[in-house]
Design a protein around this motif. Structure first.
Motif, PDB file in Angstrom:
ATOM      1  N   ALA A  68       0.841  -1.204   0.000  1.00 50.87           N
ATOM      2  CA  ALA A  68       0.000   0.000   0.000  1.00 50.87           C
ATOM      3  C   ALA A  68       0.869   1.244   0.000  1.00 50.87           C
ATOM      4  CB  ALA A  68      -0.925   0.000   1.212  1.00 50.87           C
ATOM      5  N   THR A  69       0.380   2.283  -0.628  1.00 48.48           N
ATOM      6  CA  THR A  69       1.040   3.586  -0.611  1.00 48.48           C
ATOM      7  C   THR A  69       0.037   4.620  -0.125  1.00 48.48           C
ATOM      8  OG1 THR A  69       0.466   3.970  -2.940  1.00 48.48           O
ATOM      9  CG2 THR A  69       2.629   3.031  -2.478  1.00 48.48           C
ATOM     10  N   GLY A  70       0.543   5.632   0.589  1.00 46.58           N
ATOM     11  CA  GLY A  70      -0.340   6.659   1.119  1.00 46.58           C
ATOM     12  C   GLY A  70       0.413   7.949   1.385  1.00 46.58           C
ATOM     13  N   GLN A  71      -0.331   9.025   1.471  1.00 45.43           N
ATOM     14  CA  GLN A  71       0.211  10.350   1.735  1.00 45.43           C
ATOM     15  C   GLN A  71      -0.086  10.728   3.175  1.00 45.43           C
ATOM     16  OE1 GLN A  71       1.850  11.911  -0.691  1.00 45.43           O
ATOM     17  NE2 GLN A  71       2.209  13.930   0.182  1.00 45.43           N
ATOM     18  N   PHE A  72       0.955  11.168   3.867  1.00 45.28           N
ATOM     19  CA  PHE A  72       0.791  11.552   5.254  1.00 45.28           C
ATOM     20  C   PHE A  72      -0.124  12.776   5.362  1.00 45.28           C
ATOM     21  CE2 PHE A  72       2.278  14.077   8.965  1.00 45.28           C
ATOM     22  CZ  PHE A  72       1.897  13.189   9.966  1.00 45.28           C
ATOM     23  N   ARG A  73      -1.065  12.700   6.297  1.00 49.25           N
ATOM     24  CA  ARG A  73      -2.035  13.785   6.501  1.00 49.25           C
ATOM     25  C   ARG A  73      -1.855  14.342   7.908  1.00 49.25           C
ATOM     26  NH1 ARG A  73      -5.972  10.868   6.074  1.00 49.25           N
ATOM     27  NH2 ARG A  73      -6.539  10.641   8.261  1.00 49.25           N
ATOM     28  N   PRO A  74      -1.142  15.463   8.065  1.00 50.26           N
ATOM     29  CA  PRO A  74      -0.908  16.015   9.408  1.00 50.26           C
ATOM     30  C   PRO A  74      -2.184  16.612   9.986  1.00 50.26           C
ATOM     31  CG  PRO A  74      -0.053  17.501   7.739  1.00 50.26           C
ATOM     32  CD  PRO A  74      -0.515  16.271   7.007  1.00 50.26           C
ATOM     33  N   ARG A  75      -2.324  16.472  11.279  1.00 48.21           N
ATOM     34  CA  ARG A  75      -3.472  17.082  11.946  1.00 48.21           C
ATOM     35  C   ARG A  75      -3.273  18.591  12.050  1.00 48.21           C
ATOM     36  NH1 ARG A  75      -2.323  12.376  14.927  1.00 48.21           N
ATOM     37  NH2 ARG A  75      -3.994  10.811  14.825  1.00 48.21           N
ATOM     38  N   ASP A  76      -2.018  18.996  12.164  1.00 48.97           N
ATOM     39  CA  ASP A  76      -1.687  20.418  12.253  1.00 48.97           C
ATOM     40  C   ASP A  76      -0.575  20.694  11.253  1.00 48.97           C
ATOM     41  OD1 ASP A  76      -1.076  23.016  12.843  1.00 48.97           O
ATOM     42  OD2 ASP A  76      -0.511  22.651  14.940  1.00 48.97           O
ATOM     43  N   SER A  80       1.130  23.177  10.600  1.00 48.72           N
ATOM     44  CA  SER A  80       2.244  23.992  11.072  1.00 48.72           C
ATOM     45  C   SER A  80       3.171  23.230  12.017  1.00 48.72           C
ATOM     46  CB  SER A  80       1.711  25.245  11.786  1.00 48.72           C
ATOM     47  OG  SER A  80       0.948  24.873  12.935  1.00 48.72           O
ATOM     48  N   ASN A  81       2.765  22.005  12.410  1.00 51.09           N
ATOM     49  CA  ASN A  81       3.558  21.213  13.345  1.00 51.09           C
ATOM     50  C   ASN A  81       4.456  20.254  12.546  1.00 51.09           C
ATOM     51  OD1 ASN A  81       4.627  19.672  15.381  1.00 51.09           O
ATOM     52  ND2 ASN A  81       2.667  19.200  16.361  1.00 51.09           N
ATOM     53  N   TYR A  82       5.746  20.598  12.408  1.00 50.00           N
ATOM     54  CA  TYR A  82       6.660  19.813  11.579  1.00 50.00           C
ATOM     55  C   TYR A  82       7.161  18.559  12.294  1.00 50.00           C
ATOM     56  CZ  TYR A  82       6.653  23.969   8.634  1.00 50.00           C
ATOM     57  OH  TYR A  82       6.260  25.018   7.839  1.00 50.00           O
ATOM     58  N   THR A  83       6.899  18.445  13.567  1.00 55.18           N
ATOM     59  CA  THR A  83       7.348  17.252  14.294  1.00 55.18           C
ATOM     60  C   THR A  83       6.364  16.089  14.144  1.00 55.18           C
ATOM     61  OG1 THR A  83       6.262  17.966  16.343  1.00 55.18           O
ATOM     62  CG2 THR A  83       8.546  18.675  15.988  1.00 55.18           C
ATOM     63  N   GLU A  84       5.187  16.363  13.598  1.00 50.49           N
ATOM     64  CA  GLU A  84       4.184  15.304  13.459  1.00 50.49           C
ATOM     65  C   GLU A  84       4.674  14.178  12.563  1.00 50.49           C
ATOM     66  OE1 GLU A  84      -0.175  15.471  13.205  1.00 50.49           O
ATOM     67  OE2 GLU A  84       0.073  17.641  13.188  1.00 50.49           O
ATOM     68  N   LEU A  85       5.376  14.537  11.504  1.00 54.43           N
ATOM     69  CA  LEU A  85       5.876  13.528  10.570  1.00 54.43           C
ATOM     70  C   LEU A  85       6.860  12.593  11.262  1.00 54.43           C
ATOM     71  CD1 LEU A  85       5.874  12.503   7.648  1.00 54.43           C
ATOM     72  CD2 LEU A  85       7.763  14.078   7.189  1.00 54.43           C
ATOM     73  N   MET A  86       7.774  13.162  12.031  1.00 55.17           N
ATOM     74  CA  MET A  86       8.735  12.341  12.764  1.00 55.17           C
ATOM     75  C   MET A  86       8.031  11.477  13.805  1.00 55.17           C
ATOM     76  SD  MET A  86      12.113  13.599  14.879  1.00 55.17           S
ATOM     77  CE  MET A  86      12.746  14.414  13.404  1.00 55.17           C
ATOM     78  N   LEU A  87       7.040  12.049  14.475  1.00 56.25           N
ATOM     79  CA  LEU A  87       6.296  11.302  15.478  1.00 56.25           C
ATOM     80  C   LEU A  87       5.533  10.149  14.843  1.00 56.25           C
ATOM     81  CD1 LEU A  87       5.434  11.076  18.440  1.00 56.25           C
ATOM     82  CD2 LEU A  87       3.523  12.624  17.913  1.00 56.25           C
ATOM     83  N   TYR A  88       4.988  10.380  13.643  1.00 51.50           N
ATOM     84  CA  TYR A  88       4.262   9.307  12.951  1.00 51.50           C
ATOM     85  C   TYR A  88       5.175   8.110  12.701  1.00 51.50           C
ATOM     86  CZ  TYR A  88       2.499   6.543   9.093  1.00 51.50           C
ATOM     87  OH  TYR A  88       2.126   5.498   8.298  1.00 51.50           O
TER      88      TYR A  88
END
Length: 304
Positions: free
Chosen positions: A80-88, A90-98
């Motif tokens: 499967a492939t998908g695009q990350f969808r941040p909740r915020d 402006s929060n650049y740490t969300e990607l790392m946290l994911y």
């Protein structure tokens, strides 16, 4: 009268002797001897079913080894492939946290082995940092459980493809568990490996030869210390479509591999021996899960 003594007849002399012999033959010792002789005569007939049973067990064991340990793969796969969808946004740490949370969820899913889950991988596309791919490999005969929970909740799913493993063998799709040598320091740090995916379509009359040639190329490639995996997967809906996946320790390893004799031979075969054409452009990805460490270099991606 004539000085001669009457001699007993033959029947008179043999009858008592036969009776004595018959009486002796009925002694416990002789009865046991006769029974032993009869048992020895019947022994081959009694051993025959046992030999058949042993032969059947050996045959079943050999069949298990050939079909489960030395087979040609054939495990069900979901990619499967998908695009990350941040909740915020402006929060650049969300990607790392994911990536951290998704890796932990993947480890937990593997421990539970739900739906016959055998292997789970998470990769990040290098061309687009918010695009991810994960691959689920299931045990033979298992029904894939669908997209792994904990990995897909925060992604906009773009594609899901059903595939089947072709190379390596089934037993070599489990995640490696590197052993720590005595006196060796525990692995330090974490690095991503370089994965390259190539999708191609093969003409129906060339598929078997193509698979055979890939096996030959892959076995030779895995002898290189910097080549971690050299996999081949096949689409279920369109069996003529194959995905070749190679994993390297880094770009330097990829460039060195492309200069090797076996790689150049493989490229020559693709150009001249098979009816093959690329279906998609090559895709470069960075491995996220399972983890790899640089010092000392250890990875659970290894083909073992």
């Amino acid at each position: 009268v004539n000085g001669r003594r009457d001699l007993p007849s033959m029947s008179e002399t043999t009858a008592p002797l036969s009776a004595d012999a018959a009486a002796k033959s009925r002694t416990p010792e002789n009865v046991k001897s006769i029974a032993s002789t009869a048992s020895a005569a019947n022994a081959p007939q009694q051993k025959l079913p046992l030999r058949l049973l042993v032969g059947f067990i050996v045959l079943v064991g050999a069949n298990y080894v050939m079909t489960n340990l030395m087979d040609e793969s054939g495990l069900p796969v979901l990619m499967a492939t998908g695009q990350f969808r941040p909740r915020d946004a402006s929060n650049y740490t969300e990607l790392m946290l994911y990536k951290v949370v998704a890796s932990a969820n993947a480890e937990e899913l593997l421990e539970r082995s739900e739906g016959g889950l055998l292997r789970l991988e998470l990769l990040q596309l290098m061309q687009a940092e918010k695009s991810f791919m994960w691959i689920q490999v299931h045990m033979r005969g298992a029904e894939p459980m669908g997209l792994a929970p904990g990995l897909s909740e925060q992604l906009d799913i773009q594609s899901v493809v059903q595939m089947q493993t072709v190379f390596p063998e089934r037993s070599r799709w489990r995640l490696a568990r590197p052993a720590q040598a005595e006196g060796e320091l525990p692995p330090l740090g974490e690095i991503g490996l370089l994965a390259e995916h190539s999708t191609m379509t093969v003409g129906p009359e060339h598929e078997d030869r193509f698979i055979f040639a890939w096996r030959e190329y892959a076995y030779t490639s895995l002898a290189e210390s910097a080549v971690v995996r050299c996999d081949l997967l096949r689409h279920v809906v369109t069996p003529a479509v194959f995905m070749a996946r190679r994993v390297f320790r880094g770009e330097a390893a990829l460039h060195a591999h492309m200069k090797s004799e076996h790689y150049l031979h493989w490229r020559q075969q693709l150009a001249s021996s098979f009816d093959v054409y690329p279906t998609e452009e090559k895709v470069a990805l960075e491995t996220i899960f399972p983890r790899s460490s640089p010092i000392p270099f250890t990875t659970r991606w290894a083909t073992v």
